[in-house]
Motif scaffolding. Structure first.
Motif, PDB file in Angstrom:
ATOM      1  N   VAL A  19       0.816  -1.215   0.000  1.00  0.00           N
ATOM      2  CA  VAL A  19       0.000   0.000   0.000  1.00  0.00           C
ATOM      3  C   VAL A  19       0.851   1.267   0.000  1.00  0.00           C
ATOM      4  CG1 VAL A  19      -1.667   1.332   1.365  1.00  0.00           C
ATOM      5  CG2 VAL A  19      -1.968  -1.132   1.097  1.00  0.00           C
ATOM      6  N   LYS A  20       1.923   1.283   0.799  1.00  0.00           N
ATOM      7  CA  LYS A  20       2.670   2.522   1.019  1.00  0.00           C
ATOM      8  C   LYS A  20       4.089   2.530   0.469  1.00  0.00           C
ATOM      9  CE  LYS A  20      -0.067   3.991   4.882  1.00  0.00           C
ATOM     10  NZ  LYS A  20      -0.110   4.682   6.155  1.00  0.00           N
ATOM     11  N   GLY A  21       4.551   1.412  -0.073  1.00  0.00           N
ATOM     12  CA  GLY A  21       5.875   1.370  -0.672  1.00  0.00           C
ATOM     13  C   GLY A  21       6.959   0.869   0.264  1.00  0.00           C
ATOM     14  N   ASP A  22       8.164   0.729  -0.293  1.00  0.00           N
ATOM     15  CA  ASP A  22       9.301   0.148   0.421  1.00  0.00           C
ATOM     16  C   ASP A  22       9.777   0.951   1.627  1.00  0.00           C
ATOM     17  OD1 ASP A  22       9.577  -2.176  -1.011  1.00  0.00           O
ATOM     18  OD2 ASP A  22      11.119  -1.386  -2.349  1.00  0.00           O
ATOM     19  N   ASN A  23       9.461   2.224   1.687  1.00  0.00           N
ATOM     20  CA  ASN A  23       9.969   3.058   2.776  1.00  0.00           C
ATOM     21  C   ASN A  23       9.036   3.143   3.974  1.00  0.00           C
ATOM     22  OD1 ASN A  23      12.481   3.731   1.670  1.00  0.00           O
ATOM     23  ND2 ASN A  23      11.535   5.284   0.379  1.00  0.00           N
ATOM     24  N   VAL A  24       7.937   2.392   3.955  1.00  0.00           N
ATOM     25  CA  VAL A  24       6.985   2.458   5.063  1.00  0.00           C
ATOM     26  C   VAL A  24       7.615   1.883   6.333  1.00  0.00           C
ATOM     27  CG1 VAL A  24       5.842   0.249   4.573  1.00  0.00           C
ATOM     28  CG2 VAL A  24       4.597   2.053   5.747  1.00  0.00           C
ATOM     29  N   GLY A  25       7.352   2.567   7.434  1.00  0.00           N
ATOM     30  CA  GLY A  25       7.840   2.107   8.724  1.00  0.00           C
ATOM     31  C   GLY A  25       6.731   1.448   9.522  1.00  0.00           C
ATOM     32  N   VAL A  26       7.104   0.576  10.433  1.00  0.00           N
ATOM     33  CA  VAL A  26       6.151  -0.081  11.334  1.00  0.00           C
ATOM     34  C   VAL A  26       6.737  -0.105  12.740  1.00  0.00           C
ATOM     35  CG1 VAL A  26       5.065  -1.559   9.588  1.00  0.00           C
ATOM     36  CG2 VAL A  26       7.051  -2.391  10.824  1.00  0.00           C
ATOM     37  N   SER A  27       5.849  -0.212  13.704  1.00  0.00           N
ATOM     38  CA  SER A  27       6.263  -0.497  15.077  1.00  0.00           C
ATOM     39  C   SER A  27       5.673  -1.859  15.428  1.00  0.00           C
ATOM     40  CB  SER A  27       5.738   0.569  16.039  1.00  0.00           C
ATOM     41  OG  SER A  27       4.369   0.371  16.315  1.00  0.00           O
ATOM     42  N   PHE A  28       6.067  -2.429  16.550  1.00  0.00           N
ATOM     43  CA  PHE A  28       5.553  -3.753  16.882  1.00  0.00           C
ATOM     44  C   PHE A  28       4.062  -3.725  17.173  1.00  0.00           C
ATOM     45  CE2 PHE A  28       6.990  -2.220  20.997  1.00  0.00           C
ATOM     46  CZ  PHE A  28       5.958  -2.584  21.849  1.00  0.00           C
ATOM     47  N   TYR A  29       3.512  -2.557  17.449  1.00  0.00           N
ATOM     48  CA  TYR A  29       2.070  -2.439  17.662  1.00  0.00           C
ATOM     49  C   TYR A  29       1.277  -2.696  16.385  1.00  0.00           C
ATOM     50  CZ  TYR A  29       3.018  -0.313  22.204  1.00  0.00           C
ATOM     51  OH  TYR A  29       3.432  -0.085  23.470  1.00  0.00           O
ATOM     52  N   ALA A  30       1.909  -2.561  15.222  1.00  0.00           N
ATOM     53  CA  ALA A  30       1.212  -2.745  13.944  1.00  0.00           C
ATOM     54  C   ALA A  30       0.688  -4.168  13.777  1.00  0.00           C
ATOM     55  CB  ALA A  30       2.155  -2.411  12.786  1.00  0.00           C
ATOM     56  N   PHE A  31       1.180  -5.095  14.548  1.00  0.00           N
ATOM     57  CA  PHE A  31       0.817  -6.501  14.396  1.00  0.00           C
ATOM     58  C   PHE A  31      -0.323  -6.927  15.318  1.00  0.00           C
ATOM     59  CE2 PHE A  31       5.499  -5.968  13.892  1.00  0.00           C
ATOM     60  CZ  PHE A  31       5.466  -5.861  12.516  1.00  0.00           C
ATOM     61  N   PHE A  32      -0.926  -5.951  16.003  1.00  0.00           N
ATOM     62  CA  PHE A  32      -1.960  -6.237  16.992  1.00  0.00           C
ATOM     63  C   PHE A  32      -3.156  -5.319  16.824  1.00  0.00           C
ATOM     64  CE2 PHE A  32       2.099  -7.499  18.664  1.00  0.00           C
ATOM     65  CZ  PHE A  32       1.838  -8.788  19.105  1.00  0.00           C
ATOM     66  N   ALA A  33      -4.305  -5.770  17.320  1.00  0.00           N
ATOM     67  CA  ALA A  33      -5.515  -4.947  17.354  1.00  0.00           C
ATOM     68  C   ALA A  33      -5.317  -3.834  18.384  1.00  0.00           C
ATOM     69  CB  ALA A  33      -6.712  -5.809  17.732  1.00  0.00           C
ATOM     70  N   ASN A  34      -6.180  -2.855  18.352  1.00  0.00           N
ATOM     71  CA  ASN A  34      -6.071  -1.737  19.288  1.00  0.00           C
ATOM     72  C   ASN A  34      -6.385  -2.113  20.726  1.00  0.00           C
ATOM     73  OD1 ASN A  34      -5.182   0.122  17.436  1.00  0.00           O
ATOM     74  ND2 ASN A  34      -7.232   0.808  16.915  1.00  0.00           N
ATOM     75  N   LYS A  35      -6.924  -3.289  20.934  1.00  0.00           N
ATOM     76  CA  LYS A  35      -7.153  -3.728  22.302  1.00  0.00           C
ATOM     77  C   LYS A  35      -6.170  -4.843  22.643  1.00  0.00           C
ATOM     78  CE  LYS A  35     -10.938  -6.674  20.863  1.00  0.00           C
ATOM     79  NZ  LYS A  35     -12.324  -7.011  21.022  1.00  0.00           N
ATOM     80  N   ASN A  36      -5.831  -4.938  23.880  1.00  0.00           N
ATOM     81  CA  ASN A  36      -4.836  -5.897  24.350  1.00  0.00           C
ATOM     82  C   ASN A  36      -5.510  -7.231  24.658  1.00  0.00           C
ATOM     83  OD1 ASN A  36      -2.566  -7.081  25.307  1.00  0.00           O
ATOM     84  ND2 ASN A  36      -2.363  -5.804  27.113  1.00  0.00           N
ATOM     85  N   ASP A  37      -5.829  -7.989  23.596  1.00  0.00           N
ATOM     86  CA  ASP A  37      -6.534  -9.243  23.801  1.00  0.00           C
ATOM     87  C   ASP A  37      -5.611 -10.457  23.914  1.00  0.00           C
ATOM     88  OD1 ASP A  37      -5.790  -9.160  21.159  1.00  0.00           O
ATOM     89  OD2 ASP A  37      -7.756  -9.682  20.360  1.00  0.00           O
ATOM     90  N   ASP A  38      -4.312 -10.256  23.712  1.00  0.00           N
ATOM     91  CA  ASP A  38      -3.341 -11.352  23.870  1.00  0.00           C
ATOM     92  C   ASP A  38      -2.036 -10.778  24.438  1.00  0.00           C
ATOM     93  OD1 ASP A  38      -1.732 -13.603  23.734  1.00  0.00           O
ATOM     94  OD2 ASP A  38      -2.364 -14.139  21.713  1.00  0.00           O
ATOM     95  N   PRO A  39      -2.022 -10.479  25.746  1.00  0.00           N
ATOM     96  CA  PRO A  39      -0.854  -9.831  26.341  1.00  0.00           C
ATOM     97  C   PRO A  39       0.439 -10.632  26.216  1.00  0.00           C
ATOM     98  CG  PRO A  39      -2.463 -10.398  28.040  1.00  0.00           C
ATOM     99  CD  PRO A  39      -3.082 -10.691  26.716  1.00  0.00           C
ATOM    100  N   GLU A  40       0.361 -11.965  26.258  1.00  0.00           N
ATOM    101  CA  GLU A  40       1.576 -12.773  26.122  1.00  0.00           C
ATOM    102  C   GLU A  40       2.211 -12.601  24.749  1.00  0.00           C
ATOM    103  OE1 GLU A  40       1.436 -16.872  27.194  1.00  0.00           O
ATOM    104  OE2 GLU A  40       0.305 -16.464  29.025  1.00  0.00           O
ATOM    105  N   LEU A  41       1.390 -12.588  23.708  1.00  0.00           N
ATOM    106  CA  LEU A  41       1.893 -12.424  22.355  1.00  0.00           C
ATOM    107  C   LEU A  41       2.461 -11.017  22.155  1.00  0.00           C
ATOM    108  CD1 LEU A  41       2.197 -14.060  19.746  1.00  0.00           C
ATOM    109  CD2 LEU A  41       0.025 -13.071  18.987  1.00  0.00           C
ATOM    110  N   LEU A  42       1.777 -10.024  22.712  1.00  0.00           N
ATOM    111  CA  LEU A  42       2.266  -8.646  22.638  1.00  0.00           C
ATOM    112  C   LEU A  42       3.628  -8.525  23.317  1.00  0.00           C
ATOM    113  CD1 LEU A  42       1.815  -5.657  21.900  1.00  0.00           C
ATOM    114  CD2 LEU A  42       0.637  -5.413  24.089  1.00  0.00           C
ATOM    115  N   MET A  43       3.777  -9.135  24.482  1.00  0.00           N
ATOM    116  CA  MET A  43       5.054  -9.081  25.191  1.00  0.00           C
ATOM    117  C   MET A  43       6.142  -9.842  24.441  1.00  0.00           C
ATOM    118  SD  MET A  43       4.863  -7.005  27.580  1.00  0.00           S
ATOM    119  CE  MET A  43       6.463  -7.338  28.259  1.00  0.00           C
TER     120      MET A  43
END
Length: 72
Positions: A19-43
């Motif tokens: 969608v945004k090209g090769d220069n797009v940045g991500v943080s580890f939050y990008a891999f999760f929903a906005n709610k903390n429904d799996d704290p172990e996986l988030l950690m």
């Protein structure tokens, strides 16, 4: 890192790059929903990102994808 998290990271990175090209940045939050429904996986992701690799908050998606594919 568990296989399901690796697959999710690659999937999200692929979508963001498409969608945004090769220069797009991500943080580890990008891999999760906005709610903390799996704290172990988030950690697990946070530990890999922050403690293991000492990455900045935002990193290029292509860099993260490569790291995950290489099993780092």
């Amino acid at each position: 890192m568990r296989a399901s998290l690796r697959a999710k990271i690659i999937e999200v990175c692929d979508k963001k790059i498409a969608v945004k090209g090769d220069n797009v940045g991500v943080s580890f939050y990008a891999f999760f929903a906005n709610k903390n429904d799996d704290p172990e996986l988030l950690m697990e992701a946070a530990t890999w990102w922050i403690q293991t690799h000492k990455l900045d908050h935002f990193v290029k998606a292509k860099v993260i994808k490569t790291m995950v594919q290489q099993g780092r």
